[in-house]
Scaffold this active site. Structure first.
Site, mmCIF file in Angstrom:
data_model
loop_
_atom_site.group_PDB
_atom_site.id
_atom_site.type_symbol
_atom_site.label_atom_id
_atom_site.label_comp_id
_atom_site.label_asym_id
_atom_site.label_seq_id
_atom_site.Cartn_x
_atom_site.Cartn_y
_atom_site.Cartn_z
ATOM 1 N N GLN A 354 -7.258 36.187 21.876
ATOM 2 C CA GLN A 354 -7.062 36.712 23.226
ATOM 3 C C GLN A 354 -8.364 37.314 23.764
ATOM 4 O OE1 GLN A 354 -4.291 36.303 25.002
ATOM 5 N NE2 GLN A 354 -5.170 37.307 26.806
ATOM 6 N N ALA A 375 -4.466 38.806 30.064
ATOM 7 C CA ALA A 375 -4.335 40.150 29.491
ATOM 8 C C ALA A 375 -5.573 40.512 28.681
ATOM 9 C CB ALA A 375 -3.106 40.215 28.600
ATOM 10 N N SER A 380 -1.850 41.446 25.347
ATOM 11 C CA SER A 380 -1.234 40.137 25.596
ATOM 12 C C SER A 380 0.103 40.023 24.885
ATOM 13 C CB SER A 380 -2.141 39.015 25.094
ATOM 14 O OG SER A 380 -1.420 37.792 25.144
ATOM 15 N N HIS A 382 1.386 37.332 24.113
ATOM 16 C CA HIS A 382 1.312 36.224 23.160
ATOM 17 C C HIS A 382 1.060 36.723 21.730
ATOM 18 C CE1 HIS A 382 1.714 32.622 25.686
ATOM 19 N NE2 HIS A 382 1.222 33.392 26.645
ATOM 20 N N GLU A 435 4.206 33.878 36.804
ATOM 21 C CA GLU A 435 3.990 32.778 35.857
ATOM 22 C C GLU A 435 5.339 32.118 35.598
ATOM 23 O OE1 GLU A 435 1.972 33.940 32.269
ATOM 24 O OE2 GLU A 435 0.157 34.556 33.337
ATOM 25 N N HIS A 438 6.017 31.288 31.597
ATOM 26 C CA HIS A 438 5.910 32.230 30.479
ATOM 27 C C HIS A 438 7.277 32.884 30.182
ATOM 28 C CE1 HIS A 438 3.455 35.424 28.223
ATOM 29 N NE2 HIS A 438 4.670 35.949 28.273
HETATM 30 ZN ZN LIG Z 1 1.880 33.032 28.661
#
Ligand SMILES: [Zn+2]
Length: 465
Positions: A354, A375, A380, A382, A435, A438
């Site tokens: 990230q 991010a 993040s 993720h 988004e 996501h």
């Molecule tokens: Zn994402």
């Protein structure tokens, strides 16, 4: 002469009477002075015990109490305990139903624990030995009388302690059967005061009250619940507006209900949403929230990452076990519903990954623009391993909104435990541009609450995490 000797006799007689009178008075006086001690003797105190009573200046009190086997027993145990005479001076006719030895021992324990004599008397008069003994091993009731009443009404020690931590008004409603104990105990455990609970019971609908039972303690809620037009779905936004001082308690409900807290996406300062950042203390649940305020530690990597089966991904990134399973089911669901299969395009990303991505974006677009869509490391979602950016074989995730099954995914994701994490129109809350692709796994129960209430995870976390 005769007259003279006559007067002598009278004088002698008078003198004799005077001497006798004085002696008699002395005897009488002595007799009177000894009376209390004789009385103690009559009450059954022995010479040694009487000496202690005399030395401690307790004669009058002991006589007033009358027969007290407990006090006699206490005097024999240790002279020190007589200093706590008020704990033991209980008349035989008032003695609770337990043996003197037990009564002495629980009373001594209460002295040790700092109970007042009055409280000790309430406990021993109202509770049986087992209950007192169990109680004395744990915490002290805040309101002893209320505690004893709760025990009387058949509540367990634990429940009685909780009831005794509140006020009598609320407890009476429970004793009378006006409110079920189970309706208030979760709120009492969360440190709501009795007055706050009574306020919530008064102001909230049955459904809203039940919903609040599952939340954490929200200090503003009792007052908010009394406002006209209070709407439970708006609660997170009331709290955000209050806590950021954008609105006051007086006007926050109507202010937020009219969407005055809303900031259009193109007017948001996305970088300024990083402030007072904290590292998450707890990220063991599936519902914790990572955003611009809360970050994961740089060394955090989930221990249960696994790869999706072939046919379910575009890029070979792992996810946490539970999220991977849920995604496979949702992907199958998209096919059953008649759409092109959804695929996982981007899932877990490490802190370092990230960091390199974010740094690249900053170099390319500058901080302000990068913060709208990427991010900072640690922030993040993720990195949680609970996230997937969704695409299909024929469509990159960036165009996911145009996918024919997009509405199906938005309306059904919660049934698989997923939520769309950065919805359109919520940018001022999430801190990121919309988004469509996501999705975050939070479990079916939480996803359903978030979906039905129209919340973001940030809003949910304000009330539940
Ligand atoms: Zn994402």
């Amino acid at each position: 002469m005769e007259k003279k000797s006559g007067s002598k006799v009278i004088i002698i007689v008078l003198l004799v009477l005077l001497v006798l009178g004085a002696a008699g008075g002395g005897v009488y006086y002595f007799y009177q002075k000894q009376a209390p001690f004789r009385k103690l003797g009559e009450l059954g105190y022995n010479e040694q015990q009487i000496t202690v009573i005399k030395n401690k200046d307790l004669t009058a009190k002991v006589i007033e109490t009358g027969d007290s086997e407990l006090f006699r027993y206490a005097l024999d145990q240790t002279i020190n305990n007589a200093d706590r005479y008020e704990y033991f001076l209980i008349s035989d006719k008032d003695l609770p139903k337990m043996s003197i030895k037990d009564l002495y021992s629980v009373t001594s324990k209460m002295i040790e624990l700092g109970y007042t004599a009055e409280d000790a008397a309430i406990l021993t008069s109202k509770l049986d030995l087992d209950t007192i003994t169990t109680l004395l091993r744990g915490e002290q009731p805040r309101d002893l009388e209320l505690f004893a009443d709760a025990i009387d009404h058949g509540f367990s020690i634990t429940d009685s302690l909780l009831l005794a931590s509140g006020n009598r008004e609320l407890a009476e409603k429970i004793f009378n059967g006006d409110i079920a104990y189970e309706r208030i105990s979760p709120l009492m455990e969360k440190q709501y005061t009795s007055d706050e609970i009574l306020t919530l019971l008064n102001n909230l609908s049955e459904d809203d009250y039940t919903f609040v039972m599952g939340m954490k303690y929200i200090p503003e809620l009792p007052e908010l619940s009394g406002k006209e037009n209070f709407d439970m779905d708006m609660l997170p936004r009331y709290l955000m507006s209050l806590r950021s001082n954008r609105a006051s308690m007086d006007d926050v409900v109507n202010w937020v209900n009219s969407d005055n807290d809303y900031i259009p996406a193109d007017e948001i300062d996305y970088s300024a949403m990083y402030h007072d950042e904290e590292i998450l203390a707890d990220y063991t649940s599936y519902t914790y929230c990572v955003n611009k305020q809360y970050a994961l530690p740089s060394n955090y990597e989930p221990s249960d990452l696994e790869y999706l089966p072939s046919g379910y991904y575009v890029l070979y990134h792992p996810m946490r076990h539970v999220a991977a399973n849920a995604f496979v089911n949702m992907s199958d669901g998209s096919v059953v519903a008649g759409y092109e299969r959804i695929l996982a395009q981007s899932n877990y990303r490490s802190y370092d990954h990230q960091k390199s991505l974010y740094d690249e974006y900053v170099e390319q677009d500058g901080v302000a623009l990068a913060d709208t869509y990427s991010a900072r490391p640690g922030h993040s979602e993720h990195q949680t391993g609970l996230v997937t950016d969704i695409g299909t074989a024929s469509m990159d995730m960036l165009y996911f909104e145009s996918y024919s099954g997009y509405d199906w995914v938005c309306e059904n994701a919660h049934l698989y435990g997923f939520i769309q994490r950065y919805p359109e129109g919520k940018e001022y809350i999430t801190g990121y541009e919309y988004e469509s692709w996501h999705f975050r796994y939070v479990g079916v129960e939480t996803a359903t609450v978030i979906y039905e209430r129209g919340w973001t995870l940030d809003e949910y976390a304000l009330l539940f995490n």
